[in-house]
Design an enzyme around this catalytic site. Structure first.
Site, short mmCIF file in Angstrom:
data_model
loop_
_atom_site.label_atom_id
_atom_site.label_comp_id
_atom_site.label_asym_id
_atom_site.label_seq_id
_atom_site.Cartn_x
_atom_site.Cartn_y
_atom_site.Cartn_z
N ASP A 36 0.83 -1.23 0.00
CA ASP A 36 0.00 0.00 0.00
C ASP A 36 0.85 1.26 0.00
O ASP A 36 0.64 2.17 -0.80
CB ASP A 36 -1.06 0.00 1.12
CG ASP A 36 -0.53 -0.22 2.53
OD1 ASP A 36 0.70 -0.41 2.71
OD2 ASP A 36 -1.35 -0.17 3.48
N GLY A 122 -2.39 -8.66 13.74
CA GLY A 122 -2.30 -8.29 12.32
C GLY A 122 -3.67 -8.13 11.69
O GLY A 122 -3.81 -8.16 10.47
N SER A 125 -6.61 -3.93 14.71
CA SER A 125 -7.45 -3.41 15.80
C SER A 125 -7.32 -1.89 15.92
O SER A 125 -8.28 -1.20 16.24
CB SER A 125 -7.08 -4.09 17.12
OG SER A 125 -5.71 -3.92 17.37
N SER A 126 -6.14 -1.36 15.61
CA SER A 126 -5.99 0.10 15.77
C SER A 126 -6.76 0.84 14.68
O SER A 126 -7.39 1.86 14.96
CB SER A 126 -4.51 0.50 15.80
OG SER A 126 -3.86 0.11 14.63
N GLU A 159 -2.22 7.59 12.81
CA GLU A 159 -1.07 6.70 13.00
C GLU A 159 0.24 7.47 12.77
O GLU A 159 1.19 7.33 13.52
CB GLU A 159 -1.12 5.52 12.01
CG GLU A 159 -2.32 4.61 12.16
CD GLU A 159 -2.11 3.52 13.19
OE1 GLU A 159 -0.99 3.36 13.70
OE2 GLU A 159 -3.10 2.81 13.48
N ASP A 171 -5.56 -0.59 5.91
CA ASP A 171 -6.37 -1.02 7.05
C ASP A 171 -7.58 -0.11 7.25
O ASP A 171 -8.71 -0.56 7.44
CB ASP A 171 -5.53 -1.02 8.34
CG ASP A 171 -4.28 -1.87 8.19
OD1 ASP A 171 -4.17 -2.59 7.20
OD2 ASP A 171 -3.41 -1.79 9.09
N TYR A 221 8.74 -1.52 11.06
CA TYR A 221 7.79 -1.22 9.97
C TYR A 221 8.26 0.02 9.22
O TYR A 221 8.37 0.03 7.99
CB TYR A 221 6.39 -1.02 10.55
CG TYR A 221 5.35 -0.71 9.50
CD1 TYR A 221 4.60 -1.72 8.90
CD2 TYR A 221 5.12 0.60 9.07
CE1 TYR A 221 3.65 -1.45 7.92
CE2 TYR A 221 4.18 0.88 8.09
CZ TYR A 221 3.44 -0.14 7.53
OH TYR A 221 2.51 0.14 6.55
C1 GLA Z 1 0.00 -2.73 8.45
C2 GLA Z 1 -0.22 -1.32 7.90
C3 GLA Z 1 -0.80 -1.36 6.49
C4 GLA Z 1 -0.01 -2.28 5.58
C5 GLA Z 1 0.24 -3.62 6.25
C6 GLA Z 1 1.16 -4.50 5.45
O1 GLA Z 1 -1.22 -3.38 8.64
O2 GLA Z 1 -1.08 -0.60 8.73
O3 GLA Z 1 -0.88 -0.06 5.96
O4 GLA Z 1 1.19 -1.67 5.18
O5 GLA Z 1 0.80 -3.48 7.55
O6 GLA Z 1 0.57 -4.85 4.24
#
Ligand code: GLA
Length: 378
Positions: A36, A122, A125-126, A159, A171, A221
């Site tokens: 993304d 994963g 939730s946030s 975020e 997300d 990340y």
């Molecule tokens: C987290 C991030 C998303 C995406 C995924 C990996 O969930 O919030 O934006 O980058 O990791 O695909």
């Protein structure tokens, strides 16, 4: 979804009247991981697990919040320039501040909230928390004026600016736009998306939650994202979406090996998403599954966002004859997503439970995927 009456009762007990309930879901993602923020495609769907909040404006400039699951109560003033320090409140504070910046005249409110999106799994939730509050405040103070994509971006900005995770849009997009029974393919560069009815004849999606989350030092990340941006810059493109294999190979001698491998994963994932779209048109779920395994290899070896527990779960899936399996979401623990032929489901779940327990001494959680609706008032 959590029982809304429980939240209503708690709200009435604390504040002496009834509020309005809103909910927003977590998500799964079939394929298109870490694409993304590289301008690529993602393939998420909203799930039934969600965050629900009972809210009522109080006109005082103060937010009084009670988190049912955490049994935590706290208050903060919405014009406090620093805001609260506890992470779960930072999400709410960030959404409030971003809504104000978008011209929605949010004032103080009372809220009781809770949910059943597993934390650190994963499953976002946030994002569910941000989208639940963004949707509620837009409804209560903005007359529903801001559209869903704008609300998703408010969640993402929360975020970035208030939590420090430089996430992409997947997300929050999924939590806002989810539709029962459908996955969505989003082009993260243009913002265009399509719904794909998800009724795989003879297959089921099952999550296996490893129930571990490895909090590494720093922000792995954000590091991944920076690697991708470095390569894109050297390639002279805005995002890796526009970088070709040929260009990447030309650049290779000048790239740090780690950056090269990150980009190699992203370019591979771009091809896999297209292969999956093709296979879905033909109803060829075995090909979808094979691409999922390949995604996992890339995420584990090149992108390095997996861990022993998750690699074990993917190997277990392979041993059980599961069609596809991979780590889902940001990584470093959480869930695997598994595409399983119906007749294999029981045997797979039993085997994975037993073997995971004997290898790591931890109980994993099996979560059957039900694709649900996006953020809404209840
Ligand atoms: C987290 C991030 C998303 C995406 C995924 C990996 O969930 O919030 O934006 O980058 O990791 O695909």
């Amino acid at each position: 979804m959590i029982d809304t009456e429980l939240l209503h009762n708690e709200f009435e007990r604390r504040f002496g009247h009834r509020g309005t309930a809103y909910t927003a879901p977590g998500r799964i993602n079939l394929i298109g991981e870490h694409t993304d923020y590289n301008g690529g495609f993602v393939f998420p769907g909203a799930v039934e697990q969600s965050i629900t909040a009972v809210v009522s404006p109080n006109g005082s400039g103060v937010v009084n919040a009670y988190a049912m699951d955490l049994q935590l109560e706290a208050s903060f003033a919405i014009d406090d320039p620093q805001g609260p320090t506890q992470v779960h409140l930072r999400y709410i504070y960030g959404v409030v501040r971003e809504m104000l910046a978008a011209g929605v005249a949010v004032n103080g409110f009372d809220v009781v909230y809770g949910g059943d999106v597993p934390l650190g799994a994963g499953m976002s939730s946030s994002a569910a928390l941000e989208c639940c509050f963004a949707y509620a405040l837009n409804d209560l103070y903005g007359g529903g004026r801001l559209d869903r994509m704008t609300l998703a971006k408010i969640g993402q900005a929360t975020e970035h600016k208030y939590v420090g995770v430089m996430c992409g849009i997947m997300d929050q997009f999924a939590s806002m736009h989810g539709r029962k029974g459908s996955l969505m393919r989003l082009d993260c560069r243009s913002g265009e998306f399509e719904y794909f009815p998800w009724q795989p004849e003879g297959y089921r999606l099952i999550l296996v939650n490893s129930c571990v989350k490895h909090e590494l030092v720093g922000s792995p990340y954000n590091d991944r994202r920076r690697s991708c941006e470095r390569v894109a810059q050297m390639a002279g493109v805005e995002t890796l979406r526009d970088c070709t294999w040929q260009r990447l190979e030309e650049l290779r001698p000048r790239l740090a090996d780690e950056d090269y491998r990150r980009a190699r994963y992203v370019l591979g994932e771009k091809d896999r998403v297209l292969a999956v779209c093709d296979a879905l048109q033909r109803g060829d779920y075995e090909t979808v599954g094979r691409q999922m395994y390949m995604t996992h290899e890339g995420l584990s070896e090149d992108y390095e966002v997996s861990c022993d527990e998750i690699d074990f779960l993917v190997d277990e899936a392979r041993r059980s004859g599961v069609s596809g399996s991979r780590i889902m979401g940001g990584g470093f623990g959480g869930c695997t997503i598994n595409l399983v032929r119906n007749e294999l489901c029981d045997a797979f779940c039993t085997a994975v439970r037993q073997n995971y327990r004997s290898r790591f001494g931890i109980d994993c959680q099996i979560v059957p995927v039900v694709i649900g609706d996006g953020a809404r008032r209840l």
